[in-house]
Design an enzyme around this catalytic site. Structure first.
Site, PDB file in Angstrom:
ATOM      1  CG  LEU A 120      -2.095   0.937   1.314  1.00 55.91           C
ATOM      2  CD1 LEU A 120      -3.031   0.752   0.124  1.00 55.91           C
ATOM      3  CD2 LEU A 120      -2.862   0.738   2.617  1.00 55.91           C
ATOM      4  CG  ASP A 121       1.338   3.691  -3.583  1.00 56.38           C
ATOM      5  OD1 ASP A 121       2.111   2.722  -3.704  1.00 56.38           O
ATOM      6  OD2 ASP A 121       0.777   4.248  -4.545  1.00 56.38           O
ATOM      7  N   PRO A 122       2.812   4.777   0.457  1.00 58.49           N
ATOM      8  CG  PRO A 122       5.098   5.267   0.630  1.00 58.49           C
ATOM      9  CD  PRO A 122       4.070   4.687  -0.307  1.00 58.49           C
ATOM     10  CG  LEU A 123       1.786   9.996  -0.683  1.00 55.19           C
ATOM     11  CD1 LEU A 123       1.730  10.871  -1.935  1.00 55.19           C
ATOM     12  CD2 LEU A 123       2.032  10.866   0.547  1.00 55.19           C
ATOM     13  CB  ALA A 124      -2.649   4.644   0.219  1.00 51.05           C
TER      14      ALA A 124
END
Length: 241
Positions: free
Chosen positions: A51-55
């Site tokens: 899961l992306d850091p910004l998510a």
């Protein structure tokens, strides 16, 4: 259900975690793995899909013998909620890079926005973003991107969008709920959605709410899991004395 899934079992378990904003998936794995080691508990730990850091939202970890089942979780469909900012683009298709190519959005109607979303339903070919971990000629695409290179011929893959519901419109922000197959780049959908409307757009917010039948409502915080690990270690030690 949540207690059964998120218990710290000796033979291994799935941990359902609500990943905080800014953390990488490996940050979460490392924190859990370190806690096991620090408390004298030997456990393999791996995540069941990044899961992306910004998510934010649902991140599943597997420990112990359950790590052998990671592949069966990775293939499950995913559900997300989030927001797209229309009228502007970014190279990464999210907020990681600078905005450019600004455009007016006030002329867009609700019906146009909903119709654009409907056009994404079904099976399709999707190119990964340049700012992604996909490999190309021995390098990650993001490595090429940071060198200022674009790879137009980057390989597309088959994905499917089961649902793309518009849940709120306050231009230039459009909120959505999305159900997709594994490996679908929501950032690419956000970018392509803006292109389809003729104004550009990028992903400003993303939260994973489901992995297959596993829901964010079953998830716990990293702190909750760390506390359970400590209590398990204490109970284990007490049984030895």
């Amino acid at each position: 259900m949540m207690d059964r899934l998120n218990c710290v079992c000796p033979d291994g378990e799935f941990l359902l975690i609500d990943k905080p904003l800014g953390w990488t998936s490996f940050d979460v794995v490392a924190r859990i793995r370190t806690s096991y080691k620090k408390n004298g508990l030997k456990r393999k730990v791996g995540h069941c899909g990044t899961l992306d850091p910004l998510a934010t939202g649902l991140l599943m970890l597997a420990t112990g013998k359950k790590t052998k089942e990671i592949s069966s979780i990775e293939i499950l469909d995913k559900e997300y909620t989030g927001a797209i900012k229309l009228g502007v683009k970014t190279p990464s298709y999210d907020g990681e890079t600078e905005e450019f190519d600004f455009c007016e959005t006030s002329h867009l109607t609700s019906s146009e926005i909903h119709e654009a979303a409907r056009q994404f339903l079904g099976k399709q070919q999707q190119k990964p973003p340049m700012f992604s971990a996909t490999w190309h000629k021995g390098k990650r695409l993001y490595e090429h991107a940071r060198q200022g290179k674009d790879i137009p011929e980057r390989k597309s893959k088959d994905v499917e969008v089961f649902a793309f519901d518009i849940t709120g419109i306050e231009l230039p922000i459009v909120r959505f709920r999305l159900q997709v197959t594994k490996g679908t780049y929501v950032r690419s959908i956000a970018n392509d959605f803006g292109e389809r409307l003729g104004v550009g757009g990028y992903l400003t917010e993303l939260r994973r709410t489901k992995i297959g039948d596993f829901s964010i409502s079953q998830a716990e915080t990293v702190s909750d899991i760390l506390e359970k690990i400590v209590k398990t270690a204490e109970a284990h030690q007490a049984n030895l004395t």
